[in-house]
Design an enzyme around this catalytic site. Structure first.
Site, mmCIF file in Angstrom:
data_model
loop_
_atom_site.group_PDB
_atom_site.id
_atom_site.type_symbol
_atom_site.label_atom_id
_atom_site.label_comp_id
_atom_site.label_asym_id
_atom_site.label_seq_id
_atom_site.Cartn_x
_atom_site.Cartn_y
_atom_site.Cartn_z
ATOM 1 C CG ASN A 267 -0.708 -0.844 2.273
ATOM 2 O OD1 ASN A 267 0.477 -1.024 2.563
ATOM 3 N ND2 ASN A 267 -1.702 -1.379 2.940
ATOM 4 N N GLY A 268 1.997 1.253 0.698
ATOM 5 C CA GLY A 268 2.891 2.416 0.672
ATOM 6 C C GLY A 268 3.368 2.691 -0.745
ATOM 7 C CG ASP A 297 1.631 -8.139 6.000
ATOM 8 O OD1 ASP A 297 2.324 -9.162 6.149
ATOM 9 O OD2 ASP A 297 1.921 -7.049 6.524
ATOM 10 C CD GLU A 396 5.026 -8.067 11.876
ATOM 11 O OE1 GLU A 396 4.841 -8.034 10.659
ATOM 12 O OE2 GLU A 396 6.069 -7.709 12.425
HETATM 13 N N1 LIG Z 1 1.957 7.968 1.083
HETATM 14 C C1 LIG Z 1 3.050 7.773 0.355
HETATM 15 N N2 LIG Z 1 3.350 8.576 -0.684
HETATM 16 C C2 LIG Z 1 4.456 8.379 -1.425
HETATM 17 N N3 LIG Z 1 5.319 7.370 -1.229
HETATM 18 C C3 LIG Z 1 5.080 6.529 -0.222
HETATM 19 C C4 LIG Z 1 3.940 6.673 0.630
HETATM 20 N N4 LIG Z 1 3.968 5.688 1.550
HETATM 21 C C5 LIG Z 1 5.082 4.968 1.290
HETATM 22 N N5 LIG Z 1 5.742 5.456 0.234
HETATM 23 C C6 LIG Z 1 6.976 4.936 -0.344
HETATM 24 O O1 LIG Z 1 6.701 3.644 -0.903
HETATM 25 C C7 LIG Z 1 7.795 2.776 -0.682
HETATM 26 C C8 LIG Z 1 7.330 1.519 -0.030
HETATM 27 O O2 LIG Z 1 6.548 1.787 1.136
HETATM 28 P P1 LIG Z 1 6.514 0.784 2.371
HETATM 29 O O3 LIG Z 1 7.886 0.602 2.899
HETATM 30 O O4 LIG Z 1 5.470 1.246 3.299
HETATM 31 O O5 LIG Z 1 6.165 -0.622 1.750
HETATM 32 P P2 LIG Z 1 4.848 -1.179 1.107
HETATM 33 O O6 LIG Z 1 4.776 -0.801 -0.311
HETATM 34 O O7 LIG Z 1 3.678 -0.810 1.947
HETATM 35 O O8 LIG Z 1 5.139 -2.738 1.169
HETATM 36 P P3 LIG Z 1 5.135 -3.702 2.432
HETATM 37 O O9 LIG Z 1 3.896 -4.530 2.274
HETATM 38 O O10 LIG Z 1 6.349 -4.511 2.299
HETATM 39 O O11 LIG Z 1 5.114 -2.878 3.670
HETATM 40 C C9 LIG Z 1 8.801 3.530 0.168
HETATM 41 O O12 LIG Z 1 9.855 3.930 -0.663
HETATM 42 C C10 LIG Z 1 8.019 4.689 0.729
HETATM 43 O O13 LIG Z 1 8.822 5.827 0.929
HETATM 44 O O1 LIG Z 2 11.697 -5.870 8.212
HETATM 45 P P1 LIG Z 2 10.976 -5.139 7.171
HETATM 46 O O2 LIG Z 2 11.574 -5.177 5.836
HETATM 47 O O3 LIG Z 2 10.635 -3.757 7.585
HETATM 48 O O4 LIG Z 2 9.569 -5.875 6.952
HETATM 49 C C1 LIG Z 2 8.699 -6.264 7.949
HETATM 50 C C2 LIG Z 2 7.283 -6.036 7.528
HETATM 51 O O5 LIG Z 2 7.037 -6.381 6.174
HETATM 52 C C3 LIG Z 2 5.828 -7.088 6.052
HETATM 53 O O6 LIG Z 2 6.138 -8.403 5.738
HETATM 54 C C4 LIG Z 2 4.980 -6.561 4.915
HETATM 55 O O7 LIG Z 2 4.478 -5.320 5.196
HETATM 56 C C5 LIG Z 2 5.150 -6.978 7.423
HETATM 57 O O8 LIG Z 2 4.380 -8.081 7.756
HETATM 58 C C6 LIG Z 2 6.328 -6.818 8.332
HETATM 59 O O9 LIG Z 2 6.010 -6.097 9.493
HETATM 60 MG MG LIG Z 3 2.732 -1.375 3.676
#
Ligand SMILES: Nc1ncnc2c1ncn2[C@@H]1O[C@H](COP(=O)(O)OP(=O)(O)OP(=O)(O)O)[C@@H](O)[C@H]1O
Ligand SMILES: O=P(O)(O)OC[C@H]1O[C@](O)(CO)[C@@H](O)[C@@H]1O
Ligand SMILES: [Mg+2]
Length: 525
Positions: A267-268, A297, A396
């Site tokens: 989602n990020g 997740d 977790e």
């Molecule tokens: N609201 C946002 N706007 C722009 N960029 C974002 C935002 N939230 C997160 N990012 C960027 O997206 C990238 C990935 O975000 P994040 O680390 O939260 O992982 P994720 O895509 O949610 O995957 P995961 O499921 O592994 O957490 C990062 O480089 C972060 O800086």
């Molecule tokens: O250690 P990292 O890379 O931050 O990832 C841990 C997180 O990534 C995920 O697998 C996906 O968001 C979460 O369940 C967990 O908290």
């Molecule tokens: Mg995320």
């Protein structure tokens, strides 16, 4: 059940809240006082459940369904390059009828092939009709639980495309944490791009960071380069968190002359991808930004499941089996397994269900007490008394209220969680010590082992579908979209709709009820 729309009814605020609970109004709804019911003898306050999503809907209006559908169609319409720039479609170069690439480019075979998706093809987002708001897992729009058609766009190759493949430069980036199947998706994107005739394909290293850090150069990609990358876990391109400055990323996209960017992440990452898409629109760039949802997740809205989830569950199940063997073989053994799941308990729930060995499954969505007559510890005593051993599986993100908050965040701004596994381990040990009963606690934290593995067969297929559809979506001229599976059908969705909130396990869903039936655990309250 979640009520997505407003409804009026009479009652005091407190009975109103009871009523709302009965109807299970979801958190995006709020109570609004709309006056007093002058007809009632008690002059009760009239309260209305107003959906934050659709505050304008009025169920007394016979046309409310039409209004809802119009709004839904608008929300789920796919942003297209032609919305902001003048781009002309051309016949696609993608055809599986072709015998040579040249024949393909000329488009000579496409008329005779029925392999294209029509832009007006749709898939149904909701296929269940709930007869009552009290049906398990019911999600209703109005108090009568009327069924309203909600159609979303079908994914796949179109007859018309908006890029000339031979001039396209396409980029792929993988962000966030690792997830089984990342390499399968990268591979399929490359293979499909080549099938269209794209020759210039590059990987951006280590997530959004690769757009800024000079030493992270572009990785040229081709069928030859990616041929075997799916045989290993991880990401061939590397991942990272943090480092997303949208304006700088778009500068970099322009400097690199990218026409398409495939963004793999959770989602990020999707929030980032959508912001990049918006910035490209603002600058009127002919660049397609397409997301592929990646999260073990499984916490992305509207999709049946995300890739890597099945594989992670399988790996988690192996950890549970080991904990079971340990617990079962020890005298008064208690196996404790902590699994990933920051705010959603899907992995823990599914791994508990698939292993069939878990006695207590704890997820973030369902609060529990540890101490007291209805607490987890008392139930563990009971299990030790009656069957001699016990198995606990905890997500977790569960029970964070028992841990000290640090307010620390990771590079992406995600909250750093306290370790519920270690906490439970201590609590269980000291509880049994205090009551003078022997216990042998075996704690397993397989966290990173779940996501470092390569995709299993079903995830590999899902990755194939998603990777290919991402490319078809970009060539069709869409941008700011993502692709997923809804009710077994492959669809495109506008990014904002899938990241409105995190997807959670519904404690009133049949799946959670099945999990409770399987574990036999009581209500820990
Ligand atoms: N609201 C946002 N706007 C722009 N960029 C974002 C935002 N939230 C997160 N990012 C960027 O997206 C990238 C990935 O975000 P994040 O680390 O939260 O992982 P994720 O895509 O949610 O995957 P995961 O499921 O592994 O957490 C990062 O480089 C972060 O800086
Ligand atoms: O250690 P990292 O890379 O931050 O990832 C841990 C997180 O990534 C995920 O697998 C996906 O968001 C979460 O369940 C967990 O908290
Ligand atoms: Mg995320």
């Amino acid at each position: 059940m979640a009520l997505a729309q407003p409804m009026d009814y009479a009652g005091s605020i407190s009975s109103g809240q009871k009523h709302l609970r009965y109807f299970g109004v979801h958190t995006s709804s709020r109570l609004q006082c709309v006056g007093h019911d002058r007809k009632s003898r008690t002059n009760q306050l009239v309260v209305r459940a107003v959906s934050v999503d659709h505050p304008q809907l009025d169920f007394s209006n016979p046309n409310w369904k039409k209004q809802f559908q119009e709004d839904f169609d608008k929300r789920f319409s796919l942003p297209h390059l032609r919305d902001v720039i003048d781009v002309e479609p051309r016949p696609t170069t993608f055809s599986l009828k072709s015998r040579t690439p040249l024949e393909n480019v000329n488009g000579s075979m496409q008329e005779s092939w029925n392999g294209y998706v029509n832009d007006d093809d749709r898939a149904l987002l909701k296929v269940l009709k709930f007869a009552s708001p009290t049906s398990a897992g019911a999600v209703c729009i109005d108090p009568d639980c009327s069924w309203v058609e909600q159609w979303v766009h079908r994914a796949g190759p179109r007859k018309q495309i908006y890029f000339e493949p031979q001039y396209v430069k396409a980029g792929i980036v993988t962000c966030g944490g690792l997830c089984p199947g990342l390499n399968d998706v990268i591979r399929q994107i490359v293979l499909t791009l080549e099938k269209y005739g794209v020759k210039n394909i590059v990987g951006i290293q280590h997530g959004f960071r690769g757009f800024f850090e000079d030493h992270l150069s572009e990785v040229p990609l081709s069928r030859h380069v990616v041929q075997n990358i799916n045989l290993a876990g991880g990401s061939f391109l590397g991942v990272s968190r943090g480092g997303a400055n949208v304006s700088d990323i778009v500068d970099s996209i322009q400097a690199r002359r990218l026409d398409m960017l495939f963004v793999l992440g959770g989602n990020g990452t999707h929030a980032g991808a959508n912001a990049i898409h918006e910035e490209c629109r603002k600058r009127k760039l002919q660049v397609s930004i397409v997301g592929v949802p990646k999260t073990i997740d499984n916490d992305i809205l509207l999709m049946d499941k995300t890739f890597g989830f099945d594989t992670a569950v399988e790996a988690a199940q192996r950890a549970i089996n080991s904990a079971y063997i340990e617990a079962h073989s020890a005298f008064h053994g208690i196996g404790l397994v902590k699994l990933m799941g920051r705010s959603s308990g899907f992995i823990t729930m599914h791994a508990s269900l698939s292993s069939g060995q878990v006695d207590i499954c704890l997820i973030p969505e369902v609060p529990f007490t540890l101490d007291g007559p209805n607490g987890v510890l008392r139930h563990l005593e009971h299990l030790i008394e009656t069957k001699g051993f016990a198995l606990v599986c905890v997500a977790e993100g569960a029970g964070q209220e028992y841990l000290q908050k640090s307010n620390a965040t990771d590079a992406s701004g995600n909250m750093v969680l306290g370790d519920i596994g270690v906490h439970l381990q201590h609590k269980i040990k000291s509880h049994f010590k205090n009551i003078g009963v022997h216990s042998d606690v075996k704690y397993i934290d397989p966290t990173y082992m779940l996501r470092a593995v390569r995709a299993n067969a079903s995830d590999a297929i899902l990755c194939t579908v998603l990777g290919q559809n991402a490319v078809h979506g970009a060539f069709a001229g869409f941008s700011g979209i993502t692709t997923g599976v809804c009710n077994t059908h492959n669809v495109y969705l506008p990014i904002p709709e899938v990241i409105k909130t995190t997807r959670f396990v519904d404690p009133n869903s049949r799946m959670w009820h099945r999990c409770l039936t399987s574990t036999g655990q009581p209500d820990f309250h």
